[in-house]
Design a protein around this motif. Sequence first.
Motif: not given
Length: 362
Positions: A119-122, A129-132, A149-158, A287-293
Amino acid sequence: MNILAFESSCDETSAAVVSVTDDRFVIKSNIIASQVDIHRLYGGVVPEIASRAHIESISSITYEALEVAGMALSDIDLVCTTANPGLIGALLVGVNFAKALAVSNNIPLVAVDHIKGHIASAYLSEGDVPKPPFVALAASGGHTAIYKMESYTDIRMIGTTLDDAIGESFDKIGRMIGIPYPAGRGFDELSREGFIEATGDPESFYSKYRKSAAYKSGEMTLPSPALRDGSLNFSFSGLKTAAINLLHRYEQKGTEIPRALFAARYTYEAVEAVAQKIDAALEANPGCDFVMAGGVAANSHLRKRLTEVAARRGVRIFIPPVSLCGDNGAMIAAAGYYEYRNGNFADSSLNASALDSIVTGG
Ligand code: KG4
Ligand code: ZN
């Protein structure tokens, strides 16, 4: 600050040097020693061979990464390494090498989750760059999952595949129609030929495909891997099994399979399923950005289709260049930087783990 990062979770050994100033990343070097030529002989990754190949190349690619970056170890402020998930023997090589290097040179060490790395490749882009908080798809040889991604470190699988991953399914079905391992890229190109053959249109072939006679004929019907239960989950094993049965039917009849048309149909079902679930994930997270990786984010049809899905919703989409979709050290540096900022350091007790560690939650 300068980061030296390692990635060795599967069949690519990578070392990269990335510089960071004011949260902006500059890739100074990103050396990738691919083992695909070795594994191709066996039709897939052989874990023991992968571990040995990592051991053989990790020292030399580290020297190379520093040399290309024009730096010495004394210029490095942080060492990052993928610690999970992946092949355990392969991960252990990067983890132990990074640990020894960091501890013996008194450099702080950070452990990185491979998926957070993809995900961080984005974040490595020179542009926006994407903003959490943002929604992210990780599509690779081992994963097909949707995250918040709630923040750059806080992640949940949905959402996730309940069985096979999309990349793995391209590799397995691709192998059956004679595309060498890893089959993803060859599958992508063959599908393009199939879409064009079906529609006669070298430009808008994907959008016209559904109305084509090739799609409408019952000849190649395949099930969608998108689960119809209101979740964001997938099942790729049903699609894979149906595709194998279809190939067997052709074999039994003694007729040659129209490879390109078959690949197009398979790709269409896989891409449409991901598009449908990503659309639902974006709807549920306004309101969320989207990253594909991930490795499969290199797929040209998926890139176009998800760009369209995001545009329809007015969502900003971030797709890394194809060169950063596969496994590489630079993405591990970008993810590791934010772990460092959060104070998530590792020490000499760090161990590798084959398992996913990202929590689930909607
Ligand atoms: O992320 P990655 O390099 O390794 C894992 O973490 O698994 O992904 C590798 C996967 C392989 O299954 C490969 O076939 C697939 O990415 N892949 C593609 C394409 N390029 C690579 N799949 C579809 N289309 C592509 N163009
Ligand atoms: Zn990967």
